[in-house]
Write a protein that holds these residues in place. Structure first.
Motif, PDB file in Angstrom:
ATOM      1  N   ASP A  70       0.789  -1.230   0.000  1.00 37.31           N
ATOM      2  CA  ASP A  70       0.000   0.000   0.000  1.00 37.31           C
ATOM      3  C   ASP A  70       0.820   1.278   0.000  1.00 37.31           C
ATOM      4  O   ASP A  70       0.341   2.316  -0.413  1.00 37.31           O
ATOM      5  CB  ASP A  70      -0.900   0.020   1.242  1.00 37.31           C
ATOM      6  CG  ASP A  70      -1.724  -1.241   1.342  1.00 37.31           C
ATOM      7  OD1 ASP A  70      -2.393  -1.559   0.359  1.00 37.31           O
ATOM      8  OD2 ASP A  70      -1.668  -1.903   2.389  1.00 37.31           O
ATOM      9  N   MET A 105     -10.135  -1.572   1.830  1.00 36.59           N
ATOM     10  CA  MET A 105      -9.055  -0.960   1.078  1.00 36.59           C
ATOM     11  C   MET A 105      -8.160  -2.035   0.515  1.00 36.59           C
ATOM     12  O   MET A 105      -7.055  -2.221   0.916  1.00 36.59           O
ATOM     13  CB  MET A 105      -8.314  -0.030   2.034  1.00 36.59           C
ATOM     14  CG  MET A 105      -7.045   0.507   1.547  1.00 36.59           C
ATOM     15  SD  MET A 105      -5.743   0.354   2.761  1.00 36.59           S
ATOM     16  CE  MET A 105      -5.647  -1.377   3.055  1.00 36.59           C
ATOM     17  N   GLU A 110      -4.256   4.677   4.862  1.00 36.56           N
ATOM     18  CA  GLU A 110      -5.558   4.567   4.226  1.00 36.56           C
ATOM     19  C   GLU A 110      -6.090   5.939   3.801  1.00 36.56           C
ATOM     20  O   GLU A 110      -6.613   6.096   2.695  1.00 36.56           O
ATOM     21  CB  GLU A 110      -6.520   3.915   5.218  1.00 36.56           C
ATOM     22  CG  GLU A 110      -7.547   3.043   4.568  1.00 36.56           C
ATOM     23  CD  GLU A 110      -8.177   2.110   5.599  1.00 36.56           C
ATOM     24  OE1 GLU A 110      -9.403   2.041   5.626  1.00 36.56           O
ATOM     25  OE2 GLU A 110      -7.422   1.498   6.394  1.00 36.56           O
TER      26      GLU A 110
END
Lengths: 459, 305
Positions: free
Chosen positions: A19, B1, B100
């Motif tokens: 991420d 996510m 996030e």
């Protein structure tokens, strides 16, 4: 590496997870500054008087022993750190190699170990600040100022880390650089003088007037001067080219600091007899400098002492905060401990968990106990790190691919484990009892709070 | 996510996208674009499709205006959401908490670019050194220019201050890609201090010539030169008339530029956003003919895994 359960790629410049990318921003200089900056305070600026009083000129051997033990641990720590270049350092290696219980004991007790170390450095700072006041002719009318000054500065450093967003790393580099310059000049001059180059014969003295045992107990006491090389591993996630820079920073800082310490004791005990040195207490080295360089020498060393204790205390507060984060990430303590404040970008809870208990310990002001308990808890971790290396090497998991491998690892790690654990035996009973109590409390906390925690990536 | 980055990649390799060279992808983008004036730009010669890096402190609310999204859409964008932390905070610690939010913010912006017919790459980075991160990512994606954002309205006036020799080829690639509206104007402005070796008239003329060669209508290009002791201040003052500024990074790396070199000072003072044209680094120069195409089709990210 599958240790975190997701796809993670470590490059020389960043850690790339699914991420996000985590930039590596510390170079070799930064790593050395952390290692040297944490270590260099105590051995020169706090211990020479105390150590010489206990062991005589043989205190140099005590410091040498400390350096060897530190080196025996730094090698395995380097291998583990290059295999797992993550924030968390010793706690991370031990929890992954030896399981959650060992991890929890080490993780929580290293938090407190660092708190003890920080308190010790701050009391050292207090001594130097008081000596500066005395040198400046400020009359404190017999009021003890050491502990209040240490407390004040402890609050200041904690606040600085909570709210300061300026780049402190560059400053640390300059502090360490200046410090090393002063020390090399001082020790160079003092060393030549001790060898009689300047025509004054130094007082020959029995090398080990109190026998061999004090050499070992002194080694146990002064080992606090070497707590710091493993702190480099706690910022492993920030170090550029970790495969090269981590081992280099750890090993080079131990060697450099060890040489400086041994030289300091040699110079100090040559300038004065051990008994005289002991009577000067925590700031004995200032009197040594005064002996060589008069008032200017004393002032230079006082400044160096302030710099050294400040950099050690500050680096330890940061390490404490990282230690708290490491255990909170694994849910061994409530997750709130790892929270980051968005406005300042700082881990305010973890920093408070560093600064708060430090102030309590500073108020006690017991230098020797603070130092030994800090060493005790660190030595337990060091010993277990060596054991962790055995565990990793025995059944190397697929992801285990260290860039640095310890040569003759069974010998090095075996000696490292035994000697770190052995040093604990030479400590004062008070320190041993406090250390054991802290470890038992950590185990108790684990049973009470985190018994059901499953760590990712355990062997 | 789940992995948003994969989404971006899928969009590139999905049925809509052309996994071929950047130029063709762009031509396609234009042909599917609802705005008619876009299509007219299709004939201009672009040698190396420009890649623009947009470093944005998204957690501090930094973003780019809608008009800038429209303006930059013909290029290949790399949206870099970065969050700079003080030394005392491990990047990992901050990423656990803020990743996030950063990802969401940058994907919102990426959606705006997708609506404008582009196909940006997104990256999220936690760092202790903003300059180092921008420099690294710019190198990895082979960025032609780095954006220093400022608010702006409709973009017609492109101001190109030239104070030192500039890579005409890169400048032309970028400007030719960007200007396509009927009202778009480019002003090539050579500045020099008295007694300086640099010949602004010649530099400006060469840049204009390069643009003409690429098929840019000479009516849209204006050239002028000034002699001034305070070029930075002059550029800042003039920025009120411009909608976007394109300039070369100062001597040294992007790092020094962004640290507070001229471009940064201009961006801070100016009303308009600044596109800092990056110099080709030696490592990019050789093998990058092939890999720049790869960059443009988004394979930088996948090649890293």
């Amino acid at each position: 590496m599958t240790a975190s359960g997701e796809e993670t790629v470590e490059t020389d410049e960043a850690t790339i997870t699914d991420d996000a990318e985590l930039e590596r921003t510390l170079g070799l200089t930064g790593g050395l500054a952390i290692g040297i900056g944490t270590m260099i305070g105590a051995g020169i600026f706090v211990f020479p008087g105390i150590a010489a009083g206990r062991a005589g000129p043989a205190a140099a051997v005590s410091f040498g022993l400390g350096a060897i033990i530190a080196l025996l641990v730094a090698l395995p720590a380097s291998e583990l750190a290059t295999a797992m270049p993550k924030s968390g350092g010793g706690y991370y290696f031990i929890s992954r190699a030896l399981g959650a219980l060992s991890g929890a004991i080490v993780g929580i007790s290293i938090w407190l170990g660092l708190v003890f170390a920080t308190a010790f450095y701050l009391v050292g700072f207090g001594n130097y600040a008081a000596a500066v006041l005395a040198e400046a002719g400020v009359d404190v009318a017999g009021v003890p100022v050491v502990v209040p000054l240490a407390l004040l500065f402890g609050v200041f450093l904690t606040a600085l880390n909570l709210f300061g967003t300026e780049n402190a790393a560059a400053l640390q580099n300059y502090v360490v650089g200046l410090l090393l310059t002063i020390l090399v000049i001082f020790l160079g001059y003092g060393g030549l003088d001790a060898l009689g180059v300047f025509g004054r014969a130094s007082t020959p003295e029995t090398f080990a007037p109190f026998g061999a045992t004090p050499v070992f107990t002194t080694a146990a006491l002064v080992f606090t001067s070497y707590l710091g090389f493993a702190q480099v591993a706690t910022v492993a996630g920030d170090i550029k080219r970790p495969g090269r820079n981590l081992p280099l920073a750890m090993i080079a800082s131990v060697v450099l600091v060890g040489v400086l310490y041994v030289a300091t004791i040699f110079v100090a005990t040559s300038a004065f007899g051990s008994a005289a040195l002991a009577s000067f207490g925590e700031t004995a080295i200032v009197e040594v400098a005064r002996n060589f360089g008069g008032r200017a020498g004393a002032i230079a060393i006082l400044i160096a002492g302030l710099l050294a204790t400040v950099s050690s205390a500050n680096a330890s507060i940061l390490s404490t905060s990282r230690a708290v984060f490491a255990v909170s990430k694994d849910a061994l303590v409530p997750g709130i401990a790892g929270r980051v404040n968005l406005r300042y970008g700082t881990p305010h809870v973890a920093l408070s968990m560093a600064g708060g208990p430090v102030l309590v310990l500073v108020a006690l002001g017991e230098v020797e106990v603070l130092a030994e308990v800090a060493s005790f808890l660190h030595l337990v971790m060091y010993s277990l790190m060596c054991v962790a290396l055995f565990a990793m090497r025995r059944d190397e998991p697929e992801w285990y691919d260290p860039a640095f491998r310890v040569p003759a690892y069974p010998l090095v790690a075996g000696l490292g484990a035994v000697s770190s654990a052995g040093l604990i035996l030479f400590m004062q009973p008070t320190s041993q009892i406090i250390g054991i109590a802290i470890m038992l409390a950590s185990a108790g906390w684990y049973k009470y709070y985190a018994d059901d925690v499953q760590l990712k990536g355990v062997l | 996510m789940s992995d948003d980055r994969t989404t971006a990649d899928e969009a590139e390799t999905g049925p809509d996208a052309d996994p071929v060279t950047g130029t063709e992808t762009e031509a396609r983008d234009r042909s599917t674009d609802p705005e008619p004036d876009r299509a007219t730009a299709g004939g201009l010669a672009i040698r190396e499709p420009p890649v623009v890096l947009l470093p944005l402190a998204v957690l501090d609310g930094e973003t780019v205006s809608e008009s800038l999204v429209e303006f930059l859409a013909p290029t290949k964008e790399v949206l870099l959401a970065y969050h700079e932390l003080p030394e005392q905070t491990p990047t990992e610690q901050a990423s656990l908490q803020f990743e996030e939010r950063a990802r969401e913010a940058i994907e919102d912006l990426a959606d705006a670019f997708r609506d404008a017919g582009s196909d940006p790459e997104t990256r999220v980075v936690f760092t202790h050194g903003r300059q180092q991160t921008i420099d690294r990512v710019a190198g990895e994606v082979g960025a032609t220019a780095v954006l220093l954002p400022n608010p702006t309205g409709d973009i017609d006036e492109v101001l190109v201050p030239i104070r030192e020799p500039i890579d005409d080829d890169r400048l032309a690639d970028l400007v030719t890609t960007l200007i396509e509206g009927e009202n778009d104007r480019v002003t090539l402005w050579g500045l020099t201090a008295e007694g300086d070796d640099f010949d602004p008239a010649r530099a400006v003329e060469r840049a204009a010539e390069e643009l003409r060669e690429r098929g840019v209508d000479s009516a849209t290009v204006t050239t002028e030169t000034s002699v001034t002791p305070t070029p930075v201040r002059d550029i800042v003052e003039r920025s009120a008339d411009a909608d976007v500024i394109v300039m070369r990074e100062g001597t040294g790396s992007v790092v020094s530029v962004l640290l507070g070199d001229d471009a940064e000072r201009i961006a801070t003072g100016a009303v308009a956003p600044v596109l800092v044209l990056r110099d080709r680094t030696p490592s990019e120069a050789e093998p990058d003919d092939s890999s720049t195409d790869a960059d443009a089709s988004g394979s930088v990210h996948s090649s890293k895994e």
